[in-house]
Design a protein around this motif. Structure first.
Motif, PDB file in Angstrom:
ATOM      1  N   THR A 113     -76.280 -60.889 106.967  1.00 19.25           N
ATOM      2  CA  THR A 113     -76.488 -62.186 107.581  1.00 19.25           C
ATOM      3  C   THR A 113     -75.940 -62.174 109.000  1.00 19.25           C
ATOM      4  O   THR A 113     -74.909 -61.550 109.270  1.00 19.25           O
ATOM      5  CB  THR A 113     -75.839 -63.323 106.751  1.00 19.25           C
ATOM      6  OG1 THR A 113     -76.048 -64.570 107.401  1.00 19.25           O
ATOM      7  CG2 THR A 113     -74.366 -63.092 106.558  1.00 19.25           C
ATOM      8  N   SER A 137     -82.773 -56.687 107.264  1.00 20.44           N
ATOM      9  CA  SER A 137     -81.895 -57.730 106.755  1.00 20.44           C
ATOM     10  C   SER A 137     -82.253 -58.060 105.313  1.00 20.44           C
ATOM     11  O   SER A 137     -83.183 -57.473 104.738  1.00 20.44           O
ATOM     12  CB  SER A 137     -81.982 -58.982 107.633  1.00 20.44           C
ATOM     13  OG  SER A 137     -80.990 -59.929 107.263  1.00 20.44           O
ATOM     14  N   VAL A 142     -82.147 -63.709 105.895  1.00 20.58           N
ATOM     15  CA  VAL A 142     -82.799 -63.658 107.195  1.00 20.58           C
ATOM     16  C   VAL A 142     -83.269 -65.051 107.623  1.00 20.58           C
ATOM     17  O   VAL A 142     -83.386 -65.346 108.810  1.00 20.58           O
ATOM     18  CB  VAL A 142     -83.974 -62.659 107.162  1.00 20.58           C
ATOM     19  CG1 VAL A 142     -85.132 -63.200 106.339  1.00 20.58           C
ATOM     20  CG2 VAL A 142     -84.448 -62.341 108.569  1.00 20.58           C
ATOM     21  N   SER A 147     -79.650 -68.526 111.469  1.00 19.81           N
ATOM     22  CA  SER A 147     -79.965 -67.105 111.579  1.00 19.81           C
ATOM     23  C   SER A 147     -80.458 -66.750 112.976  1.00 19.81           C
ATOM     24  O   SER A 147     -81.386 -67.365 113.502  1.00 19.81           O
ATOM     25  CB  SER A 147     -81.037 -66.721 110.558  1.00 19.81           C
ATOM     26  OG  SER A 147     -81.462 -65.384 110.764  1.00 19.81           O
ATOM     27  N   ILE A 149     -81.600 -63.776 113.528  1.00 20.22           N
ATOM     28  CA  ILE A 149     -82.634 -62.766 113.311  1.00 20.22           C
ATOM     29  C   ILE A 149     -84.014 -63.360 113.549  1.00 20.22           C
ATOM     30  O   ILE A 149     -84.887 -62.723 114.162  1.00 20.22           O
ATOM     31  CB  ILE A 149     -82.513 -62.184 111.894  1.00 20.22           C
ATOM     32  CG1 ILE A 149     -81.175 -61.453 111.740  1.00 20.22           C
ATOM     33  CG2 ILE A 149     -83.672 -61.234 111.594  1.00 20.22           C
ATOM     34  CD1 ILE A 149     -80.906 -60.925 110.349  1.00 20.22           C
ATOM     35  N   VAL A 159     -88.638 -56.810 112.373  1.00 15.17           N
ATOM     36  CA  VAL A 159     -87.658 -57.045 111.304  1.00 15.17           C
ATOM     37  C   VAL A 159     -88.294 -56.687 109.973  1.00 15.17           C
ATOM     38  O   VAL A 159     -89.444 -57.067 109.698  1.00 15.17           O
ATOM     39  CB  VAL A 159     -87.207 -58.522 111.287  1.00 15.17           C
ATOM     40  CG1 VAL A 159     -86.184 -58.745 110.165  1.00 15.17           C
ATOM     41  CG2 VAL A 159     -86.612 -58.931 112.632  1.00 15.17           C
ATOM     42  N   VAL A 161     -87.477 -56.418 105.574  1.00 17.41           N
ATOM     43  CA  VAL A 161     -86.595 -56.744 104.450  1.00 17.41           C
ATOM     44  C   VAL A 161     -87.169 -56.132 103.181  1.00 17.41           C
ATOM     45  O   VAL A 161     -88.383 -55.924 103.079  1.00 17.41           O
ATOM     46  CB  VAL A 161     -86.453 -58.273 104.270  1.00 17.41           C
ATOM     47  CG1 VAL A 161     -85.908 -58.927 105.529  1.00 17.41           C
ATOM     48  CG2 VAL A 161     -87.782 -58.902 103.867  1.00 17.41           C
TER      49      VAL A 161
END
Length: 253
Positions: A113, A137, A142, A147, A149, A159, A161
């Motif tokens: 985070t 993340s 996220v 956030s 991000i 990004v 995940v």
């Protein structure tokens, strides 16, 4: 001291010998100069290389009010360079930001985070320098409140995940990892790259207000080549493994 007259006589009557002597002398002189350059370059690089454990604890915020009081007019960030608190949270966060600011080519961040404005600003400065940034993340965190991000993704940072019930709980960052820099060199079709060295930032701390200024946490900042290479390898493995999940995140606008 060599006699100039004798040297000129040697050149006149023994041109081959003189030419060889001059060539050998030039090579030796060049070698000496190169060794001197390498010595000072190595000395400078060693001065810049870091091996440090940064701790965050209950003593980190006792100087916060003083920093706010001393904030320069018009400045968004309080000054902590001369803080007498050895556990100063502001200065410790600055140590991470300092390494981000030294990035030349790449920053790969795996973080559970991330809500820190200071470290997000450091990443934005890196983007302005054309540093390649990638983030891995957690699929839920996220999108958590505050956030940074999602903000960075809107600026064009890719990004990824994992889609799983397990947490992507890593907290590490690799700056100018050797393998990543070589990949960028090939992508940009360059014959050579500017000198840089790898840094790994890793520990228990999340890049959040609570983690950086409220919890008991640790963070290792190191230029150790083996450690940075292993962190880079794991990031690359995860980046490839999570490739099919990239479309589930917000897309750059």
């Amino acid at each position: 001291m060599l006699n100039t007259h004798l040297i000129m006589e040697q050149i006149r009557y023994h041109p081959i010998v003189a030419t060889i002597s001059i060539a050998v002398g030039t090579v030796l002189a060049s070698e000496v100069i190169w060794k001197v350059v390498q010595y000072f370059r190595s000395k400078r690089e060693k001065a810049n290389r870091v091996h440090e454990v940064v701790v965050f604890n209950e003593l980190g915020e006792i100087c916060a009010a003083q920093h706010l009081w001393n904030t320069r007019p018009g400045s968004q960030e309080p000054e902590a360079a001369h803080c007498r608190n050895t556990h100063c949270t502001l200065r410790n966060v600055g140590k991470i930001a300092e390494q981000i600011d030294r990035a030349v080519y790449s920053i790969d961040l795996a973080i559970y985070t991330f809500t820190s404005f200071s470290l997000a600003d450091a990443l934005k400065r890196a983007l302005q320098r054309d540093v390649s940034i990638r983030i891995i993340s957690d699929g839920e965190m996220v999108f958590s409140s505050g956030s940074q991000i999602t903000m960075l993704a809107r600026l064009g940072v890719p990004v990824r995940v994992p889609i799983t019930t397990y947490m992507m709980h890593n907290k590490f960052c690799i700056i100018d990892g050797v393998e990543r820099v070589e990949e960028i060199r090939q992508l940009r079709k360059r014959k050579w790259m500017r000198p840089c060295y790898s840094i790994a930032v890793s520990g228990s701390v999340n890049w959040t207000r609570q983690g950086l200024g409220g919890n008991w946490e640790n963070c290792i900042i190191t230029a150790d080549e083996k450690l940075t290479a292993m962190f880079q390898a794991e990031f690359n493995r995860m980046w490839k493994a999570f490739e099919k999940t990239e479309a589930s995140l917000i897309q750059p606008k």
